[in-house]
Design a protein around this motif. Structure first.
Motif, PDB file in Angstrom:
ATOM      1  N   VAL A  27      -0.686   3.946  -7.063  1.00  0.00           N
ATOM      2  CA  VAL A  27       0.792   3.519  -5.965  1.00  0.00           C
ATOM      3  C   VAL A  27      -0.304   2.221  -4.938  1.00  0.00           C
ATOM      4  O   VAL A  27       0.003   1.198  -5.200  1.00  0.00           O
ATOM      5  CB  VAL A  27       1.405   4.180  -5.267  1.00  0.00           C
ATOM      6  CG1 VAL A  27       1.861   3.009  -4.207  1.00  0.00           C
ATOM      7  CG2 VAL A  27       1.935   4.993  -6.744  1.00  0.00           C
ATOM      8  N   ARG A  28      -1.282   3.088  -5.055  1.00  0.00           N
ATOM      9  CA  ARG A  28      -2.263   1.700  -3.356  1.00  0.00           C
ATOM     10  C   ARG A  28      -2.693   0.449  -4.670  1.00  0.00           C
ATOM     11  O   ARG A  28      -2.722  -0.295  -4.277  1.00  0.00           O
ATOM     12  CB  ARG A  28      -2.983   2.652  -3.210  1.00  0.00           C
ATOM     13  CG  ARG A  28      -2.937   3.558  -2.245  1.00  0.00           C
ATOM     14  CD  ARG A  28      -4.228   4.563  -1.467  1.00  0.00           C
ATOM     15  NE  ARG A  28      -4.451   5.093  -2.311  1.00  0.00           N
ATOM     16  CZ  ARG A  28      -6.096   4.909  -2.616  1.00  0.00           C
ATOM     17  NH1 ARG A  28      -6.946   4.000  -2.078  1.00  0.00           N
ATOM     18  NH2 ARG A  28      -6.767   5.933  -3.413  1.00  0.00           N
ATOM     19  N   HIS A  29      -2.801   0.360  -5.952  1.00  0.00           N
ATOM     20  CA  HIS A  29      -3.854  -0.200  -6.724  1.00  0.00           C
ATOM     21  C   HIS A  29      -2.276  -1.466  -7.425  1.00  0.00           C
ATOM     22  O   HIS A  29      -2.680  -2.522  -7.152  1.00  0.00           O
ATOM     23  CB  HIS A  29      -4.484   0.330  -8.226  1.00  0.00           C
ATOM     24  CG  HIS A  29      -5.140  -0.869  -8.866  1.00  0.00           C
ATOM     25  ND1 HIS A  29      -4.065  -1.581 -10.096  1.00  0.00           N
ATOM     26  CD2 HIS A  29      -6.161  -1.954  -8.971  1.00  0.00           C
ATOM     27  CE1 HIS A  29      -4.898  -2.570 -10.487  1.00  0.00           C
ATOM     28  NE2 HIS A  29      -5.954  -2.356  -9.974  1.00  0.00           N
ATOM     29  N   PHE A 255       5.622   2.970 -13.887  1.00  0.00           N
ATOM     30  CA  PHE A 255       6.388   2.973 -12.969  1.00  0.00           C
ATOM     31  C   PHE A 255       6.424   2.975 -12.083  1.00  0.00           C
ATOM     32  O   PHE A 255       7.450   2.355 -11.109  1.00  0.00           O
ATOM     33  CB  PHE A 255       6.577   5.260 -12.749  1.00  0.00           C
ATOM     34  CG  PHE A 255       7.800   5.469 -11.996  1.00  0.00           C
ATOM     35  CD1 PHE A 255       9.089   5.371 -12.132  1.00  0.00           C
ATOM     36  CD2 PHE A 255       7.307   5.939 -10.814  1.00  0.00           C
ATOM     37  CE1 PHE A 255      10.454   5.482 -11.148  1.00  0.00           C
ATOM     38  CE2 PHE A 255       8.357   6.185  -9.737  1.00  0.00           C
ATOM     39  CZ  PHE A 255       9.645   6.187 -10.049  1.00  0.00           C
ATOM     40  N   ALA A 256       4.761   3.185 -11.266  1.00  0.00           N
ATOM     41  CA  ALA A 256       4.691   2.947  -9.898  1.00  0.00           C
ATOM     42  C   ALA A 256       5.026   1.528  -9.743  1.00  0.00           C
ATOM     43  O   ALA A 256       4.947   0.592  -9.030  1.00  0.00           O
ATOM     44  CB  ALA A 256       3.697   3.524  -9.700  1.00  0.00           C
ATOM     45  N   ALA A 257       3.958   0.193 -10.711  1.00  0.00           N
ATOM     46  CA  ALA A 257       4.187  -1.287 -11.274  1.00  0.00           C
ATOM     47  C   ALA A 257       5.406  -1.258 -11.014  1.00  0.00           C
ATOM     48  O   ALA A 257       5.886  -2.552 -10.422  1.00  0.00           O
ATOM     49  CB  ALA A 257       3.289  -1.515 -12.291  1.00  0.00           C
ATOM     50  N   SER A 258       6.298  -1.055 -11.633  1.00  0.00           N
ATOM     51  CA  SER A 258       8.257  -1.274 -11.518  1.00  0.00           C
ATOM     52  C   SER A 258       7.911  -1.078 -10.027  1.00  0.00           C
ATOM     53  O   SER A 258       9.266  -1.858  -9.660  1.00  0.00           O
ATOM     54  CB  SER A 258       8.897  -0.535 -13.045  1.00  0.00           C
ATOM     55  OG  SER A 258       8.800   1.092 -12.449  1.00  0.00           O
ATOM     56  N   ARG A 259       7.647  -0.986  -9.589  1.00  0.00           N
ATOM     57  CA  ARG A 259       8.044   0.360  -8.249  1.00  0.00           C
ATOM     58  C   ARG A 259       7.762  -0.784  -7.397  1.00  0.00           C
ATOM     59  O   ARG A 259       8.291  -0.932  -6.323  1.00  0.00           O
ATOM     60  CB  ARG A 259       8.754   2.076  -8.329  1.00  0.00           C
ATOM     61  CG  ARG A 259       9.870   2.140  -6.140  1.00  0.00           C
ATOM     62  CD  ARG A 259      10.241   3.075  -6.818  1.00  0.00           C
ATOM     63  NE  ARG A 259      11.118   3.544  -5.693  1.00  0.00           N
ATOM     64  CZ  ARG A 259      11.563   4.876  -5.838  1.00  0.00           C
ATOM     65  NH1 ARG A 259      11.086   5.914  -6.030  1.00  0.00           N
ATOM     66  NH2 ARG A 259      11.824   4.981  -4.261  1.00  0.00           N
ATOM     67  N   TYR A 260       6.760  -0.139  -7.145  1.00  0.00           N
ATOM     68  CA  TYR A 260       5.617  -0.808  -6.043  1.00  0.00           C
ATOM     69  C   TYR A 260       4.732  -1.901  -6.195  1.00  0.00           C
ATOM     70  O   TYR A 260       4.243  -2.885  -5.797  1.00  0.00           O
ATOM     71  CB  TYR A 260       4.984   0.121  -5.849  1.00  0.00           C
ATOM     72  CG  TYR A 260       5.942   1.723  -5.731  1.00  0.00           C
ATOM     73  CD1 TYR A 260       6.232   1.475  -3.984  1.00  0.00           C
ATOM     74  CD2 TYR A 260       5.356   2.383  -5.802  1.00  0.00           C
ATOM     75  CE1 TYR A 260       7.090   3.134  -3.771  1.00  0.00           C
ATOM     76  CE2 TYR A 260       5.995   3.778  -5.890  1.00  0.00           C
ATOM     77  CZ  TYR A 260       7.182   3.871  -4.302  1.00  0.00           C
ATOM     78  OH  TYR A 260       7.439   5.232  -4.205  1.00  0.00           O
ATOM     79  N   GLY A 261       4.523  -2.321  -7.733  1.00  0.00           N
ATOM     80  CA  GLY A 261       4.322  -3.310  -7.536  1.00  0.00           C
ATOM     81  C   GLY A 261       4.279  -4.986  -7.067  1.00  0.00           C
ATOM     82  O   GLY A 261       5.357  -5.090  -6.549  1.00  0.00           O
ATOM     83  N   GLY A 262       3.089  -5.251  -6.798  1.00  0.00           N
ATOM     84  CA  GLY A 262       3.643  -7.440  -5.857  1.00  0.00           C
ATOM     85  C   GLY A 262       3.032  -8.477  -6.583  1.00  0.00           C
ATOM     86  O   GLY A 262       2.731  -7.494  -7.407  1.00  0.00           O
TER      87      GLY A 262
END
Length: 274
Positions: A27-29, A255-262
């Motif tokens: 998530v941090r990445h 999943f994290a890239a689709s939700r938290y990716g900037g």
């Protein structure tokens, strides 16, 4: 020799911490890859910051609870016999020393975060974590309990996984902005927790291979073929766990890239594609 509970309890602690480490690193990445930093522990969001130090509390009090079980309950307070350290409980004393190191890790990290007396950077905490894993490695490598046969093979794999934890935590101190190293650290901790569980279910539970049995607190196999078959089964189990964790990492990243990716993550991927 150990027990099902003696492997399941530390396995639970390592598994919880390892899975949280993987998810937090991912998530941090994906949220900000340019500002990524290796962390020994990760804050837990929610409830207006009340759960921020939950991981450190789990490590500190979980290790302390297991420490008390090994030192006080397992030994029945019979520390000395005829003026010398009780030889019947040397393995309990060794386990206590290992657990005390992880207790110190959690306590020092809490003290560093919640007080003004000690303020340690993440690199220093990485080295303290590496020292705790080194204590665990030395315990299982130079164990007073002689691990032979199938039991020895499972503990050899455990020693290798602990060694991987040492390498990744030391590398985290040397390369504080490396996402692969931080991710590998979480994977190594997760695999160690899973292998504790696998050892518990195989050696002290219902998954003991055919031709082998637990008798008089010792694993014995009737034929050499049974022992070899048990080791091959252990190899397959390790492969399955590694494959499962890697699939979990890939799914978590997607999943994290689709939700938290900037925007930074998308631009980085576009540059790599070009």
């Amino acid at each position: 020799m150990g027990s099902f509970q003696g492997h399941a309890l530390p396995g639970t602690l390592f598994l919880m911490v390892g899975l949280w480490h993987i998810w937090s690193a991912v998530v941090r990445h994906v949220a900000n890859p340019k500002a990524f930093e290796v962390r020994v522990w990760n804050p837990v969001p929610g409830f207006h910051g009340k759960l921020k130090y939950l991981e450190l509390y789990v490590v500190t009090f979980g290790a302390f609870l297991d420490f008390c079980i090994e030192l006080l309950y397992s030994t029945h307070l019979k520390f000395f016999v005829n003026g010398v350290l009780n030889p019947s409980h040397l393995n309990d004393f060794e386990h206590s020393g290992m657990l005390f190191m992880f207790f110190l890790l959690g306590a020092i990290a809490l003290l560093s975060e919640k007080s003004s007396f000690v303020s340690l950077p993440q690199g220093a905490l990485c080295l303290i974590a590496a020292a705790a894993f080194c204590a665990e490695y030395l315990l299982f490598y130079f164990h007073s309990t002689t691990h032979k046969g199938l039991e020895g093979y499972y503990h050899l794999v455990l020693v290798l996984l602990v060694g991987l934890c040492i390498l990744t935590t030391v590398a985290g101190a040397l390369y504080p902005n490396s996402f692969p190293i931080d991710l590998c650290s979480g994977i190594a901790i997760t695999l160690q927790g899973l292998w504790f569980y696998q050892t518990a279910f195989t050696l002290y539970g219902p998954m003991l291979p055919d031709g082998c049995k637990l008798k008089d607190n010792e694993i014995s196999c009737h034929l050499a073929e049974s022992a070899v078959r048990g080791e091959l089964l252990a190899n397959f189990q390790l492969f399955s766990l590694v494959l499962g964790v890697l699939l979990l990492v890939v799914g978590s990243y997607g999943f994290a890239a689709s939700r938290y990716g900037g925007s930074d993550l998308r631009s980085m991927h576009s540059v790599q594609d070009e």
